[in-house]
Design a protein around this motif. Structure first.
Motif, PDB file in Angstrom:
ATOM      1  N   HIS B  91      41.654  22.043  27.825  1.00 54.31           N
ATOM      2  CA  HIS B  91      43.028  22.421  27.484  1.00 54.31           C
ATOM      3  C   HIS B  91      43.207  23.933  27.413  1.00 54.31           C
ATOM      4  CE1 HIS B  91      44.640  18.470  26.613  1.00 54.31           C
ATOM      5  NE2 HIS B  91      43.496  18.175  26.054  1.00 54.31           N
ATOM      6  N   TRP B  92      42.183  24.618  26.980  1.00 52.48           N
ATOM      7  CA  TRP B  92      42.384  26.062  26.750  1.00 52.48           C
ATOM      8  C   TRP B  92      41.572  26.977  27.661  1.00 52.48           C
ATOM      9  CZ3 TRP B  92      40.362  23.060  22.605  1.00 52.48           C
ATOM     10  CH2 TRP B  92      38.997  23.187  22.428  1.00 52.48           C
ATOM     11  N   THR B  93      40.691  26.468  28.493  1.00 48.29           N
ATOM     12  CA  THR B  93      39.907  27.395  29.315  1.00 48.29           C
ATOM     13  C   THR B  93      40.823  28.267  30.160  1.00 48.29           C
ATOM     14  OG1 THR B  93      39.610  25.591  30.860  1.00 48.29           O
ATOM     15  CG2 THR B  93      37.689  26.239  29.603  1.00 48.29           C
ATOM     16  N   PHE B  94      41.821  27.654  30.774  1.00 44.12           N
ATOM     17  CA  PHE B  94      42.673  28.424  31.669  1.00 44.12           C
ATOM     18  C   PHE B  94      43.349  29.577  30.931  1.00 44.12           C
ATOM     19  CE2 PHE B  94      46.721  29.323  33.730  1.00 44.12           C
ATOM     20  CZ  PHE B  94      46.281  29.622  35.006  1.00 44.12           C
ATOM     21  N   ILE B  95      43.908  29.266  29.797  1.00 42.86           N
ATOM     22  CA  ILE B  95      44.666  30.291  29.083  1.00 42.86           C
ATOM     23  C   ILE B  95      43.728  31.328  28.458  1.00 42.86           C
ATOM     24  CG2 ILE B  95      44.910  29.069  26.862  1.00 42.86           C
ATOM     25  CD1 ILE B  95      47.561  31.140  28.736  1.00 42.86           C
ATOM     26  N   THR B  96      42.544  30.891  28.073  1.00 47.46           N
ATOM     27  CA  THR B  96      41.583  31.853  27.536  1.00 47.46           C
ATOM     28  C   THR B  96      41.174  32.856  28.610  1.00 47.46           C
ATOM     29  OG1 THR B  96      40.792  30.161  26.022  1.00 47.46           O
ATOM     30  CG2 THR B  96      39.405  32.089  26.292  1.00 47.46           C
ATOM     31  N   GLN B  97      40.968  32.343  29.810  1.00 52.01           N
ATOM     32  CA  GLN B  97      40.622  33.246  30.919  1.00 52.01           C
ATOM     33  C   GLN B  97      41.734  34.270  31.139  1.00 52.01           C
ATOM     34  OE1 GLN B  97      39.846  30.663  34.246  1.00 52.01           O
ATOM     35  NE2 GLN B  97      38.161  29.666  33.180  1.00 52.01           N
ATOM     36  N   ARG B  98      42.948  33.775  31.063  1.00 53.17           N
ATOM     37  CA  ARG B  98      44.109  34.637  31.238  1.00 53.17           C
ATOM     38  C   ARG B  98      44.118  35.748  30.176  1.00 53.17           C
ATOM     39  NH1 ARG B  98      47.096  35.001  35.475  1.00 53.17           N
ATOM     40  NH2 ARG B  98      48.853  36.333  35.013  1.00 53.17           N
ATOM     41  N   LEU B  99      43.815  35.360  28.955  1.00 53.37           N
ATOM     42  CA  LEU B  99      43.817  36.344  27.872  1.00 53.37           C
ATOM     43  C   LEU B  99      42.689  37.354  28.034  1.00 53.37           C
ATOM     44  CD1 LEU B  99      44.858  34.167  24.861  1.00 53.37           C
ATOM     45  CD2 LEU B  99      45.965  36.258  25.592  1.00 53.37           C
ATOM     46  N   VAL B 100      41.547  36.881  28.486  1.00 46.02           N
ATOM     47  CA  VAL B 100      40.444  37.812  28.733  1.00 46.02           C
ATOM     48  C   VAL B 100      40.899  38.840  29.762  1.00 46.02           C
ATOM     49  CG1 VAL B 100      38.121  38.053  29.687  1.00 46.02           C
ATOM     50  CG2 VAL B 100      38.634  36.157  28.157  1.00 46.02           C
ATOM     51  N   PHE B 101      41.562  38.329  30.795  1.00 45.65           N
ATOM     52  CA  PHE B 101      42.084  39.209  31.829  1.00 45.65           C
ATOM     53  C   PHE B 101      43.034  40.250  31.226  1.00 45.65           C
ATOM     54  CE2 PHE B 101      46.205  39.242  34.247  1.00 45.65           C
ATOM     55  CZ  PHE B 101      45.914  40.347  35.036  1.00 45.65           C
ATOM     56  N   LEU B 136      34.118  32.078  22.297  1.00 45.75           N
ATOM     57  CA  LEU B 136      34.598  32.473  23.616  1.00 45.75           C
ATOM     58  C   LEU B 136      33.511  32.105  24.610  1.00 45.75           C
ATOM     59  CD1 LEU B 136      36.533  34.011  25.511  1.00 45.75           C
ATOM     60  CD2 LEU B 136      35.335  36.092  24.896  1.00 45.75           C
ATOM     61  N   ASP B 137      33.812  31.159  25.463  1.00 43.87           N
ATOM     62  CA  ASP B 137      32.812  30.698  26.425  1.00 43.87           C
ATOM     63  C   ASP B 137      32.498  31.825  27.409  1.00 43.87           C
ATOM     64  OD1 ASP B 137      31.396  28.230  27.569  1.00 43.87           O
ATOM     65  OD2 ASP B 137      32.427  29.059  29.319  1.00 43.87           O
ATOM     66  N   ILE B 138      31.215  31.969  27.703  1.00 39.69           N
ATOM     67  CA  ILE B 138      30.786  33.060  28.582  1.00 39.69           C
ATOM     68  C   ILE B 138      31.442  32.977  29.954  1.00 39.69           C
ATOM     69  CG2 ILE B 138      28.668  31.769  29.137  1.00 39.69           C
ATOM     70  CD1 ILE B 138      28.406  35.423  28.956  1.00 39.69           C
ATOM     71  N   GLU B 139      31.587  31.770  30.461  1.00 34.45           N
ATOM     72  CA  GLU B 139      32.169  31.633  31.797  1.00 34.45           C
ATOM     73  C   GLU B 139      33.652  31.971  31.788  1.00 34.45           C
ATOM     74  OE1 GLU B 139      30.827  28.201  34.067  1.00 34.45           O
ATOM     75  OE2 GLU B 139      29.066  28.165  32.794  1.00 34.45           O
ATOM     76  N   ASP B 140      34.323  31.650  30.691  1.00 32.32           N
ATOM     77  CA  ASP B 140      35.735  32.016  30.591  1.00 32.32           C
ATOM     78  C   ASP B 140      35.886  33.535  30.588  1.00 32.32           C
ATOM     79  OD1 ASP B 140      36.517  29.433  30.531  1.00 32.32           O
ATOM     80  OD2 ASP B 140      36.731  29.307  28.359  1.00 32.32           O
ATOM     81  N   TYR B 141      34.975  34.177  29.873  1.00 35.01           N
ATOM     82  CA  TYR B 141      35.007  35.644  29.830  1.00 35.01           C
ATOM     83  C   TYR B 141      34.839  36.210  31.226  1.00 35.01           C
ATOM     84  CZ  TYR B 141      33.138  40.353  29.340  1.00 35.01           C
ATOM     85  OH  TYR B 141      32.900  41.692  29.505  1.00 35.01           O
ATOM     86  N   LEU B 142      33.827  35.714  31.943  1.00 33.75           N
ATOM     87  CA  LEU B 142      33.547  36.261  33.272  1.00 33.75           C
ATOM     88  C   LEU B 142      34.682  35.975  34.252  1.00 33.75           C
ATOM     89  CD1 LEU B 142      29.751  35.348  33.398  1.00 33.75           C
ATOM     90  CD2 LEU B 142      30.733  37.623  33.146  1.00 33.75           C
ATOM     91  N   MET B 143      35.271  34.806  34.128  1.00 34.68           N
ATOM     92  CA  MET B 143      36.401  34.472  34.996  1.00 34.68           C
ATOM     93  C   MET B 143      37.562  35.427  34.745  1.00 34.68           C
ATOM     94  SD  MET B 143      36.033  31.912  37.081  1.00 34.68           S
ATOM     95  CE  MET B 143      36.911  30.411  37.329  1.00 34.68           C
ATOM     96  N   GLY B 144      37.791  35.725  33.472  1.00 38.58           N
ATOM     97  CA  GLY B 144      38.878  36.640  33.127  1.00 38.58           C
ATOM     98  C   GLY B 144      38.634  38.026  33.711  1.00 38.58           C
TER      99      GLY B 144
END
Lengths: 283, 250
Positions: B91-101, B136-144
């Motif tokens: 549910h939140w990976t996408f938006i978390t990536q966006r926020l990291v960005f 904060l998942d490491i992959e989400d961070y890297l995607m961002g």
């Protein structure tokens, strides 16, 4: 504002095992080196679990195959059943315990994809063994009920060992049985029941045909009653289940209509049409 | 008839998934809040592409939205039971990536360096260690971070359009670091890997911009230029050599 502090020109060599040499003064590279270690650890764990899961899948498929070899003409039921049960228990105490240890202190959902095939196949094998044990038992029939996920969870909880010297063994570990996986695993059982139904027709055990068919119908009712949104995996399995139910019902129809001659007829016809899809393509 | 199949099993399962659905509904409400805030921040940051003067203002505005997100994340953290992060994380990976960005972009615009995972986590009031709770998942961070790289390549072209010829060089250097960083990772054949493969196009785009500026002597004091070029050239060479990640694909 972005700055250029000329750090690109300074290289300090540092030897770390298995890691490429990096510029120690570059904070980006330093940070990524740490990320690399974390990602590798996760991927390695995932791969290890996939491997364990594969072993479970293979053993479970073999046990299912073994259970299908039960034949009234060979009179091998008890022997096969005992062997299957021992082997299944062994899978619980060895293979699943190994995964439980791997997953200890980790989020089981994170590695779901790694162990799910093995778990589903195992549930299929275990419930199939129980079906034959409980339903097709002449002396004391209808004595048991299929294990549910709580029962399985209990079996897959490994108490802490008494041996305190071994640190890794001093806490209770458990392999998490996800009800979703359980339901998906049991849905595969219906395929085995259909096979059992048709094979029994071949060997002339018409009672087995009828009881398999009844169980199938009950499963189908149960699955039909579940209301899940957005689970494609399950709806696909329910569709397959419907095919199995129809095949089994057709067998029972033939048993009823043709009586004794059905055995011969079924062996010639139904057995063949089913034979093609007996393996799910693992071997 | 045997009682082997107990239909109550299916009733129990229905209860189980109903509970799960309820939980997912609650998560969706919170995630929608975060999405709204992230959207506002994204809109504010768009100004950098047509008005360099307003960068500071845009960053301050985006920061406000970002810190508001932390509130929502706190709610999520309270909602999700321990050890079930990955059960609902889709549910939140996408938006978390966006926020990291967004955070990475703001930090780069303000300070010129790559935001660390720790800083992102701190801003969103998340943990970095999975064992400590909602993290904060490491992959989400890297995607961002990879999303930021694409945005920077766009920013480089637009800064040239607006007459800022120094900025692309800084961005280029930054991207070379980033690229080198990502090359340290052993990526599996997954989403992150695919997204990383797109990084080389972003790098290439920026190199082209830098090349155009350098060859035409558009930068002030084009003579000192030569000193700043080597890192860029090095990055180009790095980019042309066979990507070392390729050796790891099966």
């Amino acid at each position: 504002m972005p700055g250029n502090n000329g750090r690109h020109h300074q290289f300090k060599k540092n030897f770390k095992k298995d890691r490429p040499l990096i510029d120690e003064n570059n904070p980006v590279l330093k940070a990524f080196q740490a990320y690399a270690i974390e990602l590798d650890a996760k991927h390695d764990r995932y791969e290890r679990i996939v491997k364990m899961s594969r072993d479970i899948t293979i053993e479970s498929k073999r046990i299912i195959f073994l259970l299908h070899s039960i034949d009234i003409r060979k009179n091998n039921k008890q022997k096969v059943l005992d062997e299957a049960q021992t082997r299944l228990e062994k899978v619980i105490t060895c293979n699943f315990k190994a995964i439980a240890e791997e997953l200890h202190d980790h989020d089981p959902y994170q590695f779901r994809g790694a162990y799910s095939p093995g778990l589903q196949e195992f549930i299929e094998a275990y419930t199939f063994m129980e079906y034959i044990k409980y339903v097709e038992n002449e002396e004391d029939s209808n004595q048991g009920e299929m294990i549910d996920w709580n029962g399985l969870q209990k079996k897959m909880t490994y108490p802490a060992g008494e041996d305190n010297a071994d640190q890794s063994n001093s806490v209770e570990k458990s392999f998490f049985v996800d009800p979703n996986e359980y339901i998906l695993g049991v849905s595969d059982l219906t395929g085995e029941l259909m096979r059992r139904c048709i094979n029994s027709l071949g060997s002339g055990e018409t009672d087995t045909c009828l009881s398999c068919c009844k169980a199938l119908q009950k499963f189908y009712t149960g699955y039909f009653s579940i209301n899940v949104r957005r689970c494609r995996e399950l709806s696909r399995k329910i569709y397959t289940m419907r095919q199995s139910v129809l095949k089994a019902e057709n067998v029972c129809y033939n048993v009823k209509v043709r009586g004794g001659e059905a055995a011969k007829w079924g062996a010639m016809f139904d057995g063949k049409s089913i034979g093609d899809d007996i393996d799910e393509g693992f071997f | 008839m045997s009682n082997f199949v107990n239909l109550s099993l299916f009733e129990n399962y229905q209860k189980y998934i109903d509970n799960e659905q309820e939980m997912r509904e609650k998560i969706r409400v919170i995630v929608r809040e975060i999405e709204q805030l992230a959207k506002e921040a994204t809109i504010q940051l768009q100004v950098i592409h047509y008005d360099l003067e307003k960068i500071g203002y845009a960053c301050a505005g985006a920061r406000k939205q970002i810190s508001a997100c932390a509130e929502s994340y706190k709610k999520l953290a309270e909602l999700i039971p321990v050890g079930q992060y990955y059960r609902y994380s889709d549910h939140w990976t996408f938006i978390t990536q966006r926020l990291v960005f967004l955070i990475a972009m703001v930090v780069y615009l303000e300070a010129g360096f790559l935001v660390t995972r720790e800083t992102v986590a701190e801003l969103l009031e998340l943990k970095t260690n999975q064992a400590e709770g909602f993290h904060l998942d490491i992959e989400d961070y890297l995607m961002g971070i990879l999303q930021m790289a694409s945005e920077l390549s766009r920013f480089a072209t637009n800064s040239v359009t607006m007459g800022d010829y120094d900025r692309p060089l800084n961005i280029s250097r930054f991207m070379a670091d980033l690229n080198a960083g990502f090359r340290l990772l052993n990526l599996k054949n997954d989403g992150l890997r695919k997204r990383f493969d797109a990084l080389k196009y972003d790098v290439k785009k920026i190199e082209e911009v830098v090349y155009d500026i350098s060859i035409r002597g558009l930068r002030n004091g084009a003579v000192e230029e030569a000193a700043a070029v080597p890192p860029t050239a090095e990055a180009v060479a790095n980019n042309d050599s066979p990507p070392n990640a390729d050796n790891k694909t099966e």
